[in-house]
Structure formats: C-alpha cells, structure tokens
Design a protein around this motif. Sequence first.
Motif, PDB file in Angstrom:
ATOM      1  N   ASP A 130      40.978  48.172  37.179  1.00 43.44           N
ATOM      2  CA  ASP A 130      41.582  47.023  36.678  1.00 43.44           C
ATOM      3  C   ASP A 130      41.862  47.547  35.155  1.00 43.44           C
ATOM      4  OD1 ASP A 130      42.455  44.606  35.825  1.00 43.44           O
ATOM      5  OD2 ASP A 130      40.549  43.733  36.022  1.00 43.44           O
ATOM      6  N   ASP A 132      44.294  46.171  33.033  1.00 43.14           N
ATOM      7  CA  ASP A 132      44.293  45.258  31.694  1.00 43.14           C
ATOM      8  C   ASP A 132      43.381  44.395  31.886  1.00 43.14           C
ATOM      9  OD1 ASP A 132      44.702  44.036  34.308  1.00 43.14           O
ATOM     10  OD2 ASP A 132      46.732  43.260  33.578  1.00 43.14           O
ATOM     11  N   ASP A 134      42.151  41.996  33.621  1.00 47.25           N
ATOM     12  CA  ASP A 134      42.249  40.757  33.617  1.00 47.25           C
ATOM     13  C   ASP A 134      41.744  39.720  34.949  1.00 47.25           C
ATOM     14  OD1 ASP A 134      43.670  41.665  35.782  1.00 47.25           O
ATOM     15  OD2 ASP A 134      45.667  40.603  35.050  1.00 47.25           O
ATOM     16  N   LEU A 136      41.957  41.232  38.215  1.00 49.97           N
ATOM     17  CA  LEU A 136      42.512  41.565  39.215  1.00 49.97           C
ATOM     18  C   LEU A 136      42.592  43.130  39.196  1.00 49.97           C
ATOM     19  CD1 LEU A 136      45.569  39.040  39.668  1.00 49.97           C
ATOM     20  CD2 LEU A 136      43.230  38.909  40.956  1.00 49.97           C
ATOM     21  N   THR A 137      42.342  43.808  40.474  1.00 55.12           N
ATOM     22  CA  THR A 137      42.446  45.307  40.257  1.00 55.12           C
ATOM     23  C   THR A 137      44.056  45.547  40.159  1.00 55.12           C
ATOM     24  OG1 THR A 137      42.744  45.407  42.575  1.00 55.12           O
ATOM     25  CG2 THR A 137      40.463  45.448  41.977  1.00 55.12           C
ATOM     26  N   ASP A 138      44.173  46.702  39.997  1.00 53.29           N
ATOM     27  CA  ASP A 138      45.692  47.191  39.957  1.00 53.29           C
ATOM     28  C   ASP A 138      46.389  47.092  41.283  1.00 53.29           C
ATOM     29  OD1 ASP A 138      44.996  47.834  37.421  1.00 53.29           O
ATOM     30  OD2 ASP A 138      45.381  50.045  37.548  1.00 53.29           O
ATOM     31  N   GLU A 141      47.147  43.342  41.701  1.00 53.62           N
ATOM     32  CA  GLU A 141      48.458  43.146  41.107  1.00 53.62           C
ATOM     33  C   GLU A 141      49.894  43.456  41.609  1.00 53.62           C
ATOM     34  OE1 GLU A 141      48.010  41.890  37.142  1.00 53.62           O
ATOM     35  OE2 GLU A 141      46.302  43.014  36.598  1.00 53.62           O
ATOM     36  N   TYR A 148      50.510  44.777  36.049  1.00 52.57           N
ATOM     37  CA  TYR A 148      48.949  45.149  36.038  1.00 52.57           C
ATOM     38  C   TYR A 148      48.584  45.418  34.445  1.00 52.57           C
ATOM     39  CZ  TYR A 148      50.718  49.838  35.542  1.00 52.57           C
ATOM     40  OH  TYR A 148      51.451  51.250  35.446  1.00 52.57           O
TER      41      TYR A 148
HETATM   42 CA   LIG Z   1      44.426  43.604  36.459  1.00 59.74          CA
END
Ligand SMILES: [Ca+2]
Length: 312
Positions: A130, A132, A134, A136-138, A141, A148
Amino acid sequence: MAEDKDNKVTADYDKVFVMPEEYHGVRPDQPREVVREKIITKTKIVRKKSRALPMVVIFALFITVSLLSYIGYLTYFKPAPEPEVIVKVVEPEPVVVEPEPEPEPVVVPSQEFDPAKIEPIKLSEMFDVDVDDDGLTDAEEFLLETDYQRPDSDQDSYLDGVELENLYNPIGSDPARLEFSGLVSTYVNPTFDYDLFYPKGWFARSVDPKNSEIVFSSPMNENVSVLVLENTAQLTLAEWYSVQIDEAEANIVEFENHNNMKGVRSPDEFTVYFARGEYIYVIDYDIGLKEKASYPHLFELLVQSFVFTGQE
Ligand SMILES: [Ca+2]
Ligand SMILES: [Ca+2]
C-alpha cells in the motif's frame, strides 16, 4: 764411713749403702758358686720385673688413650641421628565424577491437531503493498481506479480506504454512495435472502443450483465465497462455531457491520459468520498459497455490505 762397690772408702761425707737385692738371702758362708747362681737368678727376676713394669704402664696408657679417644669420638664426632624421615602418605582426593545429566526427554508433539492452541497468522498481517498508506492496497486501487499514490484521491479529506470501508465513493462526491459509483455491483441471492456488494472486475457465480454457495472471483486468483449451512438447532453463532470448528469460543471476535449485522470473525480474520433462523452464512476469503493478500479491503467490502433481505 762406707765403702762403694769397689770397696773404696769415701770419707768426705756419710754414705748409706744397701745391700743389693740380689744378695738378699745369701749367706756369707755359702759357697761362691751357689751365691753366684742365686745372684744370677735374682738378677734375672729383677730384670724381668723391671722389664714387665714399663709394658704394663704402656699398656695402661694405651688403654687410657683408647678410651679417651673413643669418648672424644663419641662426644665430638658422634654422628647426628639421622632425621626421622616422615613419609606422609597423601591420599589422593577422591575424584568426584559428576553424573552426566540425563537428556531431556524429547517431547513429541501430540498428533492430535488442536487449532485452538495455534496462533494463526492474521489477515491483517498479510496485506499487500500500500504505497500511499491510505488503507487500500495498490492492487485494489488499480481495480477501483483510485490514485495509488494519493491517499485521498478525490480530495474530500477522507482517505480512500476509509471511504470504501464506510461504503462511500472514494473517487468523487457525486454520487457519494458506493453502490452508485460504478465501482461495485450488487449480488442478490434469491434463495437465501441476502445481498452484498462486490467489486467491478470480479465475477460472481453459483456453485450449486440452490445458490447455497456463491463464489466471487478476482483477477488476482483470490476468491471470496458465501456459503450457507444448515443450523436446524438454531444455535447461536458462538455455540455453532465451537461445535463446528472445535475451537474455543473465546477465539472468535464479535463484530457488527455497516448494516447492523452482528457476526463473528475467525481468529485468522479470513472468515466471517452470520446467523439467521436455521442457517449460518459463512463469508470466506481465500488467497490460495499466496503470502500476501491483494484484496483484503475488497473482502471487507463484501462483509460490510452483507445484509439479510426478506422475512426471516
Ligand atoms: Ca493505497
Ligand atoms: Ca477521499
């Protein structure tokens, strides 16, 4: 007036003459030869006596000197007694041989498998990358087309992961609700009266004609399945779980989703259970042999959006 042996008179002073010893016992009337023989015999005796005396004296002196010498030797040269040699026998100290400790018995683990005693690897410990951070995994995203590299893709002050978890649209405020964003589809089960959201790009299919098992497949070969099991005794989730899974009740975690559905999670967080009437609803996340979970928050999307429909 006296005469010496040569019968010469010495008138100057008085002299006392003693008849020699050899003439003792000689009478003047005895014949000259007899007198002569006596004198000779006595002379020999006297000579013998005169010779024997020095020998006795010498012998006595010899004895005396010998005794003195021996006494002196004992006094001054008597060897000192040899020191008593004390042989001290030192007995060797007994060697104490420590007994080797007996090896610890090898504890062979019981062949009986007891999952309650095994600490599982939790899903939350297996999230994929992840970038960024945030929530959510890449991979998620990329699927949802959020940024991402930007934690808040739509700049509404809410992180992408937070919006998805609360069923809001992470890429815009219009529409605000996730179900209208086009990012998810709604699955409706006509047989067992429930529905839920599943992400776009995933494929839903029923495994059996009765729709008792629905599988939602992802492009990453990760699946989420919803399985309906009978619970004719209408046990509570905790009771049913402890009977079916044979794990301690304390290992499960109760929770409530966004539709106010009360359920429990397995200790490894990969499975969620809901109950209604004579059925148990099992939502299970399967990542196969992968070491990382690419869609853990999309699995959570299914869980949070799960809701019973119709009449109980
Ligand atoms: Ca993310
Ligand atoms: Ca946002």
